[in-house]
Write an enzyme that holds these catalytic residues in place. Structure first.
Site, short mmCIF file in Angstrom:
data_model
loop_
_atom_site.label_atom_id
_atom_site.label_comp_id
_atom_site.label_asym_id
_atom_site.label_seq_id
_atom_site.Cartn_x
_atom_site.Cartn_y
_atom_site.Cartn_z
N VAL A 58 1.00 -1.24 0.17
CA VAL A 58 -0.01 -0.10 0.08
C VAL A 58 0.94 1.20 -0.08
O VAL A 58 1.70 1.26 0.98
CB VAL A 58 -1.00 0.06 1.08
N ALA A 103 4.43 4.31 3.18
CA ALA A 103 4.05 3.05 2.45
C ALA A 103 4.27 1.74 3.44
O ALA A 103 4.81 1.89 4.38
CB ALA A 103 4.67 2.63 0.96
N LYS A 104 3.48 0.58 3.16
CA LYS A 104 3.86 -0.44 3.96
C LYS A 104 3.44 -1.68 3.23
O LYS A 104 2.68 -1.57 2.17
CB LYS A 104 2.93 -0.40 5.16
N GLY A 105 4.03 -2.94 3.37
CA GLY A 105 3.57 -4.11 2.84
C GLY A 105 3.45 -5.24 3.79
O GLY A 105 4.03 -5.20 4.82
#
Ligand code: NAD
Length: 415
Positions: A58, A103-105
């Protein structure tokens, strides 16, 4: 959704947006997600069978620059968690003054259940899936819970092979021998220590203070080790199954070395009484460092917390209900977006080094880390102190939101 991390992140955002005077359209923009990528991908296991995993990346907001944020491997990851963590990264980069968005995943997997070769297969396939949206000028992943330097090396290699040449700046948190930064592994824990020492500077710094550290991974383990070295008494530690208490101080350095070598606290034979991990949160100490997962301090246990100060190593460990209780009880919370920003700050240094093909020495990294974090922390303290009834979290998020909205307005909406 009452208790999701995303709900917490949105409530915190609107409180900051109220302070910053954002109008409705600005709120809509800043609570939107630039890219929400979700994938189901097959991985070949050791016995030749295939398993399908679910992964997310994201990108929240890129007004201030390319997006930046970790990749989490955990059986408990949800898309809402990843969105919340991406949003917190946006405010964290902004309040710290880094030229990045958030962001992050995540991948739904317990990495401890996979062999190294299955873990490598999973990482490479997931990287191939997110290759269209990541890149050194677009979105730069890093380690988070359940991921490490080896996984970053596989990600860098997979991305580079699809381009045909080595692109070290596509991820940070790589092994030092592959262009990782000196001091990155310790950066989040070291940043926590720098900020705590600064916060306590009128009370003699961290030396002699009693500390409880909840979660003994990259963040909590390094923090506990550095605090012990600096003369604090780390009386409580835990991993997800085992807590340990010792009034004279647990040997946190040795306990973390045991974990770094692949152990779990249940099997560690160091001195100390064995207790439940959740009891570490209620320890009667000067400083509590939640450094494991989100939402461990809630409306249910906040009234029983006995620490005088909370230093957030984890992202989102405190719910808004707990924040209210702490404010009423006069317990100061140094919020995640500045407290644990040491990791992304040294990730930024790693990205800068990679783009310039330079290598900084650790002493330089640590000095520059202090030069970034302490002014950011002081800015938050000043904002909170000059505003009636404003917590450090509100001040931090207010500054972060203000910077992102300013950048958005300056850039304008295209077309
Ligand atoms: P990690 O996987 O290295 O360590 C997590 C630790 O927490 C382990 O000791 C684990 O056993 C423990 N734990 C997990 N669930 C627990 C529970 N319910 N109760 C008690 N202990 C529990 O992860 P990490 O990289 O140290 O990250 C920890 C937190 O810090 C996360 O919120 C992460 O997003 C945040 N963070 C990490 C970094 C980084 O650079 N790694 C930077 C900023 C913030």
């Amino acid at each position: 959704m009452a208790d999701s991390a995303l709900n917490t992140a949105l409530r915190q955002f609107h409180a900051a947006a109220d302070r910053a005077g954002l109008d409705d359209s600005q709120r809509v923009i800043l609570t939107s997600f630039k890219t929400v990528f979700q994938t189901e991908f097959p991985v070949e296991m050791d016995d030749g069978s295939f398993r399908v995993f679910q992964g997310y990346r994201v990108l929240h907001n890129s007004a201030l620059g390319p997006t930046k944020g970790g990749i989490r491997y955990s059986p408990n990851v949800t898309i809402d968690d990843v969105k919340a963590l991406a949003m917190w990264m946006t405010w964290k980069c902004a309040v710290t003054g880094l030229p990045f968005g958030g962001a992050k995943g995540g991948v739904i997997v317990d990495p401890a259940t996979l062999s190294q070769s299955a873990l490598q297969n999973l990482t490479r396939r997931f990287t191939a899936e997110i290759t269209p949206i990541i890149g050194p000028d677009k979105d730069i992943p890093a380690p988070d819970m359940g991921t490490n330097a080896q996984i970053m090396a596989w990600m860098m290699d997979t991305y580079s092979m699809s381009a045909g040449y080595t692109i070290p700046a596509v991820v940070t948190g790589k092994p030092v021998s592959l262009g990782g930064s000196e001091g990155r592994y310790e950066a989040t824990g070291r940043g926590l220590m720098y900020i705590l020492d600064e916060h306590l500077s009128d009370a003699g710094g961290v030396r002699g203070k009693t500390v409880a550290v909840h979660g003994l991974g990259n963040v909590g383990g390094v923090c506990a080790r550095l605090l012990q070295q600096a003369g604090a008494h780390v009386q409580y530690i835990c991993d997800k199954d085992t807590g340990i208490f010792r009034a004279e101080g647990v040997d946190a350095d040795a306990a973390f070395a045991f974990i770094e070598a692949g152990g779990v606290l249940r099997d560690w034979d160091g001195a100390g009484e064995r207790i439940a991990p959740s009891d570490v949160l209620l320890a009667d100490v000067d400083v509590l460092v939640p450094a494991a997962v989100e939402h461990v301090l809630t409306g249910d246990n906040a009234g029983k917390v006995r620490a005088r100060l909370i230093l957030e190593g984890a992202n989102g460990p405190t719910t808004p209900e707990a924040d209210e209780v702490f404010q009423q009880r006069g317990i100061t919370v140094i919020p995640d977006v500045v407290a644990n920003a040491g990791g992304v700050t040294v990730s930024y240094f790693e990205w800068v080094q990679a783009r310039q093909y330079l290598h900084w020495r650790e002493a330089q990294v640590n000095e520059e880390l202090r030069n970034v974090l302490i002014p950011a922390y002081r800015g938050i303290i000043n904002r909170a102190m000059s505003t009636p009834d404003c917590t450090l979290r509100e001040a931090a998020q207010w500054i972060g939101v203000e910077r992102v909205v300013q950048a958005t307005m300056l850039r304008g909406i295209y077309p």
